[in-house]
Design an enzyme around this catalytic site. Structure first.
Site, PDB file in Angstrom:
ATOM      1  N   ASP A  81      -0.358 -13.342 -14.417  1.00 32.82           N
ATOM      2  CA  ASP A  81      -0.106 -13.901 -13.371  1.00 32.82           C
ATOM      3  C   ASP A  81      -0.253 -13.133 -11.687  1.00 32.82           C
ATOM      4  O   ASP A  81       0.001 -11.715 -12.239  1.00 32.82           O
ATOM      5  CB  ASP A  81       1.796 -14.131 -13.352  1.00 32.82           C
ATOM      6  CG  ASP A  81       1.729 -15.591 -12.897  1.00 32.82           C
ATOM      7  OD1 ASP A  81       1.145 -15.945 -11.842  1.00 32.82           O
ATOM      8  OD2 ASP A  81       2.728 -16.325 -13.030  1.00 32.82           O
ATOM      9  N   HIS A 119      -5.621 -16.169  -5.325  1.00 35.12           N
ATOM     10  CA  HIS A 119      -3.749 -15.555  -5.719  1.00 35.12           C
ATOM     11  C   HIS A 119      -3.916 -15.951  -7.236  1.00 35.12           C
ATOM     12  O   HIS A 119      -2.571 -15.260  -7.460  1.00 35.12           O
ATOM     13  CB  HIS A 119      -3.661 -16.876  -5.744  1.00 35.12           C
ATOM     14  CG  HIS A 119      -3.288 -17.483  -3.093  1.00 35.12           C
ATOM     15  ND1 HIS A 119      -1.860 -16.866  -3.810  1.00 35.12           N
ATOM     16  CD2 HIS A 119      -3.939 -17.371  -3.256  1.00 35.12           C
ATOM     17  CE1 HIS A 119      -2.416 -16.980  -1.858  1.00 35.12           C
ATOM     18  NE2 HIS A 119      -3.621 -17.759  -1.769  1.00 35.12           N
TER      19      HIS A 119
END
Length: 466
Positions: free
Chosen positions: A365, A157
């Site tokens: 991110d 992720h």
């Protein structure tokens, strides 16, 4: 249909009532499990004096969960240590903050072994096993040692860093080798997948046998990009809830004659909060005429308080927020509100819906689901503007946002000025393109694409001839 077993560090299934402040990963995994029979396995978040592998089983809103407690030393070495003091900063390009301690690595290996040994009795012959995130990279290797032949997939992720960055990790080769015990490794973006491929080719002496297929360590591995989305339909339902409407009305009342700028992030050095605060400060300093026309709200729930770097950033942000209000506030108003608490998802939906600008500027991110939730919350007739870091994985999909370099406070300030001045037709045009992507590439599309790829991969457990 094969049963699906999802494995993640923490198990925190939402009830579906909007009451939890759970993160995007928890929402996405719960949505996936509701579609497939199976279970969600991981750490309970609780500690026990001595690890005994005892499972706690329950069913929460249609999701069967199996959790296990860890010892305090496991939490210190595996979670606070290797996962969050070593891998997290490394994967987010903060090698200056990465701590390398042999005890951390030993704890990381120990917990992955314990997870594998505890999960093994629950695995049935045709199960698909889907393991999540950097906490559990070695888990497939441990399951293989226990004789598990099932198809096992891994999804990362967070970003995968450039191979020159990754090689600063002691034992980096062993960690990558462990990934070759999976059948499928998924990344959020093509760029992250390519960074992994470059490491395998340049550092591990591997080869690309065909697009999306690698050979190294005597194994073959399929890799792919699977950008995660939100549960768009569920989010639309929450927007109509009484609590969301009350929060939207409350924020509208607090910002009469003012435009709301909102940021929502876990308190973390990767989120670019210091640079964001300074960018807003530059906006106020450079444009005195709009000072009374804006209010910035930053929600940043505290996390990982046991890690020193997080304690330090909290202190710096407290000082910055005080400086901004001390410089620009007056007796009857203040330009900045900084809140360190969790809010329910339906409350956040209402806050997003009241905002003129969504400010999502992480330094790095994996994806960033806040950006997608902001888009999903907007009024189609009068939508707000999304300002998004070009270093968030979401920027590859949400290219109609105002993309900025989050390291530049000046660029953030200019984007804020542009967003606040943007005329309605352009706001609608940009929002429609963003919303189309959020709806089309939602959590269901992510889930179905990944599980289909995992179910379709060939069994690759036989070592290849050299």
């Amino acid at each position: 249909m094969s049963r699906l077993i999802v494995v993640s560090n923490r198990v925190n299934p939402p009830s579906g009532k909007g009451e939890e402040s759970v993160g995007g990963l928890a929402m996405a995994l719960a949505a996936a499990l509701r579609e497939y029979s199976g279970l969600w396995f991981g750490w309970s978040g609780k500690t026990t004096p001595e690890f005994n592998g005892q499972l706690a089983m329950q069913k929460v809103d249609g999701v069967t969960v199996a959790t296990v407690d860890l010892e305090e030393i496991d939490v210190d070495e595996y979670y606070n240590g290797y996962a969050n003091k070593t891998l997290w900063p490394l994967f987010h390009y903060r090698t200056d903050l990465a701590a390398y301690d042999r005890a951390y690595g030993e704890g990381y290996e120990r917990v992955n072994i314990r997870f594998a040994e505890t999960l093994r009795p629950l695995i049935e012959r045709d199960d698909l096993i889907w393991i999540h995130d950097y906490h559990l990279i070695p888990m497939a290797r441990e399951l293989r040692k226990l004789g598990v032949k099932n198809r096992i997939g891994f999804f990362l992720h967070v970003p995968w860093p450039a191979h020159q960055v990754f090689t600063t990790l002691p034992g980096h080769r062993l960690l990558v080798q462990a990934l070759f015990d999976y059948d499928l490794v998924g990344f959020q973006t093509v760029e992250y997948r390519q960074a992994f491929e470059e490491y395998v080719l340049a550092e591990a002496g591997g080869a690309q046998t065909s697009p999306g297929h690698l050979k190294a360590f005597g194994r073959k591995l399929q890799v792919g990009a699977f950008p995660i989305g939100i549960d768009a339909a569920d989010f639309a339902r929450m927007l109509r809830s009484p609590r969301a409407r009350r929060m939207r009305d409350l924020m509208a009342a607090c910002t009469v004659f003012r435009h709301l700028i909102v940021g929502v992030d876990r308190l973390d050095y990767s989120k670019g909060l210091e640079e964001r605060f300074i960018g807003f400060e530059r906006l106020l300093a450079g444009h005195p005429d709009i000072r009374r026309e804006v209010l910035m709200l930053q929600i940043a729930p505290v996390s990982r308080e046991g890690v020193e770097a997080y304690q330090e950033i909290r202190g710096r942000l407290d000082a910055l927020s005080g400086r901004i209000n001390g410089e620009f506030a007056d007796i009857d108003w203040a330009p900045f509100r900084y809140v360190n608490k969790n809010y329910r998802r339906d409350e956040l939906a209402g806050i997003y819906g009241a905002a003129r600008v969504g400010l999502v500027t992480p330094l790095r991110d994996g994806m960033n689901l806040v950006a997608k939730e902001f888009v999903a919350s907007q009024n189609p007739e009068d939508p707000g503007v999304l300002i998004l870091s070009r270093f968030a994985g979401a920027a590859r999909q949400l290219d109609q946002a105002l993309l900025v370099n989050p390291n530049s406070p000046e660029e953030v300030a200019e984007a804020l000025k542009q967003a606040l001045a943007m005329e309605l037709p352009e706001r609608i045009r940009r929002w429609r393109a963003l919303f189309d992507n959020v709806q089309r590439e939602d959590v269901t599309a992510w889930r179905d694409a990944y599980v289909a790829a995992l179910a379709g991969t060939e069994q690759r457990r036989t070592a290849l001839a050299s």
